[in-house]
Design an enzyme around this catalytic site. Structure first.
Site, PDB file in Angstrom:
ATOM      1  N   LEU A 313       0.704  -1.218  -0.104  1.00  0.00           N
ATOM      2  CA  LEU A 313       0.037   0.111   0.164  1.00  0.00           C
ATOM      3  C   LEU A 313       1.036   1.299   0.005  1.00  0.00           C
ATOM      4  CD1 LEU A 313      -2.973  -1.048   2.160  1.00  0.00           C
ATOM      5  CD2 LEU A 313      -3.147  -0.279  -0.070  1.00  0.00           C
ATOM      6  N   TYR A 314       1.788   1.270   0.646  1.00  0.00           N
ATOM      7  CA  TYR A 314       2.996   2.346   0.569  1.00  0.00           C
ATOM      8  C   TYR A 314       3.360   2.618  -0.740  1.00  0.00           C
ATOM      9  CZ  TYR A 314       6.772   5.526   1.735  1.00  0.00           C
ATOM     10  OH  TYR A 314       7.666   6.443   1.623  1.00  0.00           O
ATOM     11  N   GLU A 315       3.859   1.444  -1.484  1.00  0.00           N
ATOM     12  CA  GLU A 315       4.148   1.561  -3.167  1.00  0.00           C
ATOM     13  C   GLU A 315       2.991   2.135  -3.881  1.00  0.00           C
ATOM     14  OE1 GLU A 315       5.620  -2.364  -4.060  1.00  0.00           O
ATOM     15  OE2 GLU A 315       6.584  -2.227  -2.096  1.00  0.00           O
TER      16      GLU A 315
END
Length: 407
Positions: A313-315
């Protein structure tokens, strides 16, 4: 057989052409370097400054002329003198090296002398492209010095922005962006990178406004103002951002392996949508005849744009932000720099291999050289993959999207 003989390549001619081209290109590059070095010296050597100051005294902030006499004096004591010195130096090089290609640089320098002489005797400004009067309509150019870029030398910081045609010398000297006296607002200011950037920016004589949800974590110091803000209340910052020169968007969240609906919403809200709201709010402050030259946005999109961060999700949220920024750059509202940063030790990443101070110094080193995509990482693949990815995204967005009216 006869046809084959007639198509035989004369390698002597080819070699001579390549030699002429190589020396010719080198002489043009040398001409620009010498001209910009002379310009830089004019701001460091007192007796040269006396002549060069006539050039600076000829213009108002909108680049209209103070007087016709001031302008012709600037041509005589700066442009003509500079061009004569350039012609003489390149002629000496051509005579010493004895390569025909070098005379191309002499001829190139001669065009500057011709144009300066014409402006002096006729009193016209037509060929003085970087000093044409009027509002600044474009952002500072990356590859060529345009009016906006050169305006900054006159009215932002006279000890920076020395380049006249190609900004090569500014990139070498680190004078492609001056931070002196700039008001810089920074989100995520209480984090490791935020605090490191604050310290380094103040060392560069900038005034920092720390935008944070944790004001108690920021120690007071000279040159620093702390403002409290909360996610979702970005619009409340508009008044404070009016007089800000550079907005650095640095806040973010990392939910690691969590993939719940709440984690998805939180990741995109913090990493993507909040940043985009701030970009739009700040972009609305880019008004007036000088704002194109002075206003900038720096966004920490991170190395996750092209490399795995072991946090899906960060990516995904950072890549979405990065792609939209590439799209927004097409409208040229103001300079937008991307910060593509590798892993450094912080609350988001306790396993980072770099220190926040190292990263902050790397960011400012490259920003001062007017690098628009600032990569600071230990991963060599990022330096290869990011430019390819960015070029492809830029081309796709350019091809299949429409310009915003009024941009």
């Amino acid at each position: 057989m006869i046809l084959a003989q007639s198509l035989t390549i004369d390698w002597v001619v080819v070699n001579n052409c390549l030699q002429f081209t190589t020396w010719g290109f080198s002489s043009l590059l040398l001409a620009e370097i010498l001209r910009d070095i002379y310009h830089a010296l004019c701001h460091q050597v007192n007796w040269l400054a006396k002549w060069h100051n006539k050039h600076h005294a000829a213009y108002r902030r909108d680049l209209t002329l103070v007087s016709q006499k001031a302008y012709t004096d600037s041509q005589l004591y700066h442009d003509i003198v500079e061009s004569i010195i350039l012609v003489v130096l390149l002629t000496i090089v051509a005579l010493v090296v004895q390569q025909w290609g070098v005379w191309l640089g002499v001829a190139y320098a001669g065009t500057f002398l011709y144009a300066a002489s014409l402006r002096y005797f006729q009193g016209t400004i037509d060929t003085d492209y970087n000093h044409l009067p009027g509002p600044l309509e474009a952002i500072p150019s990356v590859w060529l010095v345009n009016r906006t870029y050169h305006w900054r030398h006159h009215f932002d910081d006279v000890n920076a922005y020395y380049s006249g045609v190609f900004p090569l010398v500014d990139k070498i000297l680190g004078t492609g962006l001056s931070l002196k006296g700039k008001t810089i607002a920074l989100t995520g200011a209480s984090g490791a990178l935020g605090q490191a950037l604050t310290t380094e920016l103040i060392k560069h004589n900038a005034k920092v406004i720390a935008l944070t949800t944790n004001p108690d974590k920021i120690a007071s110091q000279t040159g620093l103002k702390v403002l409290f803000w909360e996610l979702g209340n970005e619009a409340e910052l508009k008044t404070n951002l009016q007089k800000v020169d550079i907005l650095i968007i640095n806040h973010g969240v990392n939910v690691y392996g969590d993939r719940t609906s709440t984690a998805i919403q939180n990741s995109y809200e913090v990493n993507t949508f909040s940043a985009l709201r701030l970009i739009d709010i700040f972009s609305a402050t880019v008004t007036g005849p000088e704002a194109k030259a002075t206003k900038e946005i720096w966004v920490n999109t991170s190395e996750a744009e092209v490399s795995p961060a072991l946090s899906p999700l960060y990516e995904l949220s950072k890549r979405a932000l990065g792609d939209i920024i590439t799209l927004k750059r097409l409208d040229g509202v103001c300079v937008i720099r991307k910060l593509i940063l590798g892993p450094f030790k912080s609350q988001l990443n306790p396993y980072g291999v770099m220190s926040a101070t190292q990263v902050a110094r790397g960011i400012l080193f490259l920003a001062k050289r007017d690098i628009r995509n600032i990569i600071v990482t230990v991963n060599p693949l990022t330096y290869l993959l990011f430019p390819i990815k960015e070029l492809m995204t830029w081309f796709y967005c350019r091809l299949f999207s429409k310009a915003v009216k009024g941009s």
